[in-house]
Motif scaffolding. Structure first.
Motif, PDB file in Angstrom:
ATOM      1  N   VAL A   1     -11.000 -39.009 -16.512  1.00 39.06           N
ATOM      2  CA  VAL A   1     -10.053 -39.717 -17.367  1.00 39.06           C
ATOM      3  C   VAL A   1      -8.652 -39.254 -16.981  1.00 39.06           C
ATOM      4  CG1 VAL A   1      -9.222 -40.046 -19.723  1.00 39.06           C
ATOM      5  CG2 VAL A   1     -11.685 -39.967 -19.269  1.00 39.06           C
ATOM      6  N   VAL A   2      -7.822 -40.181 -16.515  1.00 38.94           N
ATOM      7  CA  VAL A   2      -6.466 -39.828 -16.122  1.00 38.94           C
ATOM      8  C   VAL A   2      -5.465 -40.083 -17.238  1.00 38.94           C
ATOM      9  CG1 VAL A   2      -6.949 -40.211 -13.688  1.00 38.94           C
ATOM     10  CG2 VAL A   2      -6.049 -42.094 -15.056  1.00 38.94           C
ATOM     11  N   ALA A   3      -5.863 -40.861 -18.250  1.00 36.44           N
ATOM     12  CA  ALA A   3      -4.993 -41.082 -19.403  1.00 36.44           C
ATOM     13  C   ALA A   3      -5.821 -41.640 -20.549  1.00 36.44           C
ATOM     14  CB  ALA A   3      -3.854 -42.043 -19.065  1.00 36.44           C
ATOM     15  N   ASP A   4      -5.474 -41.244 -21.750  1.00 34.67           N
ATOM     16  CA  ASP A   4      -6.114 -41.736 -22.973  1.00 34.67           C
ATOM     17  C   ASP A   4      -4.980 -42.151 -23.906  1.00 34.67           C
ATOM     18  OD1 ASP A   4      -7.543 -42.193 -25.303  1.00 34.67           O
ATOM     19  OD2 ASP A   4      -8.907 -40.503 -24.986  1.00 34.67           O
ATOM     20  N   ILE A   5      -4.755 -43.452 -23.990  1.00 33.98           N
ATOM     21  CA  ILE A   5      -3.568 -43.983 -24.668  1.00 33.98           C
ATOM     22  C   ILE A   5      -3.966 -44.708 -25.948  1.00 33.98           C
ATOM     23  CG2 ILE A   5      -1.562 -45.494 -24.445  1.00 33.98           C
ATOM     24  CD1 ILE A   5      -1.862 -45.203 -21.377  1.00 33.98           C
ATOM     25  N   ALA A   6      -3.509 -44.209 -27.078  1.00 36.58           N
ATOM     26  CA  ALA A   6      -3.757 -44.873 -28.360  1.00 36.58           C
ATOM     27  C   ALA A   6      -2.701 -45.952 -28.580  1.00 36.58           C
ATOM     28  CB  ALA A   6      -3.722 -43.862 -29.493  1.00 36.58           C
ATOM     29  N   ILE A   7      -3.123 -47.111 -29.075  1.00 41.22           N
ATOM     30  CA  ILE A   7      -2.201 -48.207 -29.391  1.00 41.22           C
ATOM     31  C   ILE A   7      -2.141 -48.328 -30.904  1.00 41.22           C
ATOM     32  CG2 ILE A   7      -1.656 -50.644 -29.056  1.00 41.22           C
ATOM     33  CD1 ILE A   7      -3.368 -50.599 -26.545  1.00 41.22           C
ATOM     34  N   ALA A   8      -1.018 -47.952 -31.480  1.00 40.95           N
ATOM     35  CA  ALA A   8      -0.909 -47.879 -32.939  1.00 40.95           C
ATOM     36  C   ALA A   8      -0.823 -49.250 -33.596  1.00 40.95           C
ATOM     37  CB  ALA A   8       0.313 -47.042 -33.317  1.00 40.95           C
ATOM     38  N   GLU A   9      -0.160 -50.188 -32.924  1.00 44.01           N
ATOM     39  CA  GLU A   9       0.061 -51.498 -33.540  1.00 44.01           C
ATOM     40  C   GLU A   9      -1.222 -52.313 -33.618  1.00 44.01           C
ATOM     41  OE1 GLU A   9       3.710 -50.084 -31.453  1.00 44.01           O
ATOM     42  OE2 GLU A   9       1.605 -50.375 -30.898  1.00 44.01           O
ATOM     43  N   PRO A  10      -1.464 -53.000 -34.735  1.00 41.67           N
ATOM     44  CA  PRO A  10      -2.613 -53.921 -34.810  1.00 41.67           C
ATOM     45  C   PRO A  10      -2.484 -55.011 -33.754  1.00 41.67           C
ATOM     46  CG  PRO A  10      -1.650 -53.555 -36.984  1.00 41.67           C
ATOM     47  CD  PRO A  10      -0.696 -52.970 -35.987  1.00 41.67           C
ATOM     48  N   ARG A  11      -3.627 -55.582 -33.362  1.00 46.65           N
ATOM     49  CA  ARG A  11      -3.620 -56.585 -32.298  1.00 46.65           C
ATOM     50  C   ARG A  11      -2.630 -57.720 -32.576  1.00 46.65           C
ATOM     51  NH1 ARG A  11      -7.967 -53.959 -31.318  1.00 46.65           N
ATOM     52  NH2 ARG A  11      -8.724 -54.164 -33.443  1.00 46.65           N
ATOM     53  N   GLY A  12      -2.609 -58.222 -33.779  1.00 48.24           N
ATOM     54  CA  GLY A  12      -1.741 -59.360 -34.081  1.00 48.24           C
ATOM     55  C   GLY A  12      -0.270 -59.020 -34.154  1.00 48.24           C
ATOM     56  N   ALA A  13       0.067 -57.729 -34.171  1.00 46.07           N
ATOM     57  CA  ALA A  13       1.464 -57.312 -34.317  1.00 46.07           C
ATOM     58  C   ALA A  13       2.081 -56.821 -33.015  1.00 46.07           C
ATOM     59  CB  ALA A  13       1.562 -56.217 -35.372  1.00 46.07           C
ATOM     60  N   ARG A  14       1.366 -56.956 -31.911  1.00 45.79           N
ATOM     61  CA  ARG A  14       1.875 -56.470 -30.629  1.00 45.79           C
ATOM     62  C   ARG A  14       2.775 -57.522 -29.988  1.00 45.79           C
ATOM     63  NH1 ARG A  14      -4.044 -54.071 -28.783  1.00 45.79           N
ATOM     64  NH2 ARG A  14      -4.199 -52.662 -30.579  1.00 45.79           N
ATOM     65  N   THR A  15       4.046 -57.233 -29.925  1.00 42.98           N
ATOM     66  CA  THR A  15       4.992 -58.164 -29.332  1.00 42.98           C
ATOM     67  C   THR A  15       4.882 -58.109 -27.813  1.00 42.98           C
ATOM     68  OG1 THR A  15       6.736 -56.492 -29.204  1.00 42.98           O
ATOM     69  CG2 THR A  15       6.578 -57.775 -31.254  1.00 42.98           C
ATOM     70  N   SER A  16       5.467 -59.104 -27.164  1.00 41.82           N
ATOM     71  CA  SER A  16       5.455 -59.129 -25.702  1.00 41.82           C
ATOM     72  C   SER A  16       6.145 -57.897 -25.133  1.00 41.82           C
ATOM     73  CB  SER A  16       6.155 -60.392 -25.195  1.00 41.82           C
ATOM     74  OG  SER A  16       5.467 -61.543 -25.610  1.00 41.82           O
ATOM     75  N   ALA A  17       7.235 -57.492 -25.786  1.00 46.67           N
ATOM     76  CA  ALA A  17       7.961 -56.309 -25.316  1.00 46.67           C
ATOM     77  C   ALA A  17       7.100 -55.052 -25.443  1.00 46.67           C
ATOM     78  CB  ALA A  17       9.254 -56.144 -26.114  1.00 46.67           C
ATOM     79  N   ARG A  18       6.374 -54.943 -26.560  1.00 39.77           N
ATOM     80  CA  ARG A  18       5.531 -53.766 -26.758  1.00 39.77           C
ATOM     81  C   ARG A  18       4.358 -53.762 -25.770  1.00 39.77           C
ATOM     82  NH1 ARG A  18       4.478 -48.804 -26.869  1.00 39.77           N
ATOM     83  NH2 ARG A  18       2.850 -48.085 -28.314  1.00 39.77           N
ATOM     84  N   ILE A  19       3.784 -54.926 -25.520  1.00 35.32           N
ATOM     85  CA  ILE A  19       2.684 -55.028 -24.562  1.00 35.32           C
ATOM     86  C   ILE A  19       3.169 -54.608 -23.172  1.00 35.32           C
ATOM     87  CG2 ILE A  19       1.191 -56.660 -23.350  1.00 35.32           C
ATOM     88  CD1 ILE A  19       0.938 -58.153 -26.036  1.00 35.32           C
ATOM     89  N   SER A  20       4.371 -55.055 -22.784  1.00 34.08           N
ATOM     90  CA  SER A  20       4.932 -54.677 -21.489  1.00 34.08           C
ATOM     91  C   SER A  20       5.165 -53.175 -21.418  1.00 34.08           C
ATOM     92  CB  SER A  20       6.249 -55.420 -21.247  1.00 34.08           C
ATOM     93  OG  SER A  20       6.031 -56.815 -21.168  1.00 34.08           O
ATOM     94  N   GLU A  21       5.592 -52.596 -22.532  1.00 31.91           N
ATOM     95  CA  GLU A  21       5.832 -51.155 -22.580  1.00 31.91           C
ATOM     96  C   GLU A  21       4.524 -50.372 -22.405  1.00 31.91           C
ATOM     97  OE1 GLU A  21       7.163 -47.955 -26.015  1.00 31.91           O
ATOM     98  OE2 GLU A  21       8.087 -49.945 -26.018  1.00 31.91           O
ATOM     99  N   ILE A  22       3.468 -50.828 -23.101  1.00 29.52           N
ATOM    100  CA  ILE A  22       2.162 -50.164 -22.990  1.00 29.52           C
ATOM    101  C   ILE A  22       1.636 -50.278 -21.560  1.00 29.52           C
ATOM    102  CG2 ILE A  22      -0.246 -50.223 -23.748  1.00 29.52           C
ATOM    103  CD1 ILE A  22       0.830 -51.381 -26.444  1.00 29.52           C
ATOM    104  N   LYS A  23       1.792 -51.458 -20.977  1.00 29.99           N
ATOM    105  CA  LYS A  23       1.299 -51.679 -19.619  1.00 29.99           C
ATOM    106  C   LYS A  23       2.043 -50.801 -18.621  1.00 29.99           C
ATOM    107  CE  LYS A  23       0.168 -55.348 -16.329  1.00 29.99           C
ATOM    108  NZ  LYS A  23       0.167 -56.825 -16.106  1.00 29.99           N
ATOM    109  N   ALA A  24       3.356 -50.715 -18.762  1.00 29.88           N
ATOM    110  CA  ALA A  24       4.143 -49.887 -17.857  1.00 29.88           C
ATOM    111  C   ALA A  24       3.750 -48.416 -17.979  1.00 29.88           C
ATOM    112  CB  ALA A  24       5.630 -50.068 -18.148  1.00 29.88           C
ATOM    113  N   ASP A  25       3.503 -47.982 -19.208  1.00 29.04           N
ATOM    114  CA  ASP A  25       3.078 -46.600 -19.430  1.00 29.04           C
ATOM    115  C   ASP A  25       1.741 -46.332 -18.742  1.00 29.04           C
ATOM    116  OD1 ASP A  25       2.789 -44.005 -20.467  1.00 29.04           O
ATOM    117  OD2 ASP A  25       1.910 -44.726 -22.331  1.00 29.04           O
ATOM    118  N   ALA A  26       0.797 -47.259 -18.920  1.00 30.20           N
ATOM    119  CA  ALA A  26      -0.530 -47.085 -18.329  1.00 30.20           C
ATOM    120  C   ALA A  26      -0.464 -47.086 -16.806  1.00 30.20           C
ATOM    121  CB  ALA A  26      -1.460 -48.188 -18.815  1.00 30.20           C
TER     122      ALA A  26
END
Length: 250
Positions: free
Chosen positions: A216-241
């Motif tokens: 396991v190289v990373a274990d990333i928790a996503i705090a926001e509920p699925r319906g509340a994830r904005t495009s900007a937040r999704i891009s941020e999570i993806k960039a982090d991963a």
């Protein structure tokens, strides 16, 4: 020595606890390939976790171990005491000589007719109940496979690339249906995928795997509920991963 499906008491809060000392395969020439070593994973009740990594890194192997389909490893895997397990493979694997409704009944012989009817409607396949797998499109067959997994009223749901090879629109529709049903039933779910966008859309937690033996190289928790994830937040999570995966690359 492996121990699989070890029952847990009624007060447990972790439906899946995987501790693998080593899992290996042997080639036709007798060469040993270690796929997993000193690997651990724990899922909390109601959590949706996604295993993400390149092809061949051991994701599907891990899922088969967790399901108890492969017991040739050293370590221990514990599942819930009642151990109601639903699994969806990369291929639907429906019984070709059984109709859609019969495929569900074979998987869940104790399910009531009303419960099966509700599942057929939830996955929009109620009009296909008397058709046979050979008469279904790829998307329809995958809907049936998902409905079959839920027919057993699983405490733990294991999904191995369930939307692979589907067109983007159909895959998105099935992901939305799956997420709604999982959330309504609070089903603990482990999803295997190589698609990071899919993982971010569905999961509460991203588990990035790489290397051989896999780690396991990373274990990333996503705090926001699925319906509340904005495009900007999704891009941020993806960039982090992606950044963490790149940092862990040899």
């Amino acid at each position: 020595m492996s121990r699989v499906g070890v029952p847990r008491g009624p007060d447990t809060r972790d439906p899946l606890d995987v501790r693998i000392e080593e899992k290996s395969f042997q080639s036709g020439s007798g060469e040993k390939f270690v796929v997993l070593r000193d690997f651990s994973l724990r899922l909390r009740s109601g959590e949706i976790a996604a295993l993400v990594g390149p092809s061949g890194c051991g994701k599907s192997t891990l899922l088969r171990l967790a399901a108890g389909l492969d017991t040739d490893f050293t370590g221990e895997i514990a599942r819930p005491a009642r151990d109601r397990l639903g699994m969806v493979f990369q291929e639907p694997r429906l019984l070709p000589w059984r109709s859609v409704i019969q495929n569900l009944r074979v998987a869940a012989p104790r399910a009531t007719a009303s419960a099966l009817d509700a599942l057929l409607k939830a996955f929009h396949i109620d009009a296909l109940r008397d058709r046979y797998p050979g008469e279904l499109s790829g998307g329809q067959a995958r809907r049936v496979a998902l409905a079959r997994a839920f027919a057993v009223e699983p405490e733990l749901l294991l999904l191995d690339e369930p939307f692979v090879s589907l067109d983007a629109a159909l895959a998105a529709a099935l992901r939305a249906e799956l997420a709604a049903i999982v959330e309504n039933g609070r089903v603990t779910t482990l999803l295997v995928t190589h698609d990071l966008d899919e993982a971010i859309e569905l999961a509460d937690r991203l588990i990035l795997m790489a290397g051989r033996p896999a780690r396991v190289v990373a274990d990333i928790a996503i705090a926001e509920p699925r319906g509340a994830r904005t495009s900007a937040r999704i891009s941020e999570i993806k960039a982090d991963a992606l950044g963490r995966a790149a940092a862990a690359a040899p």
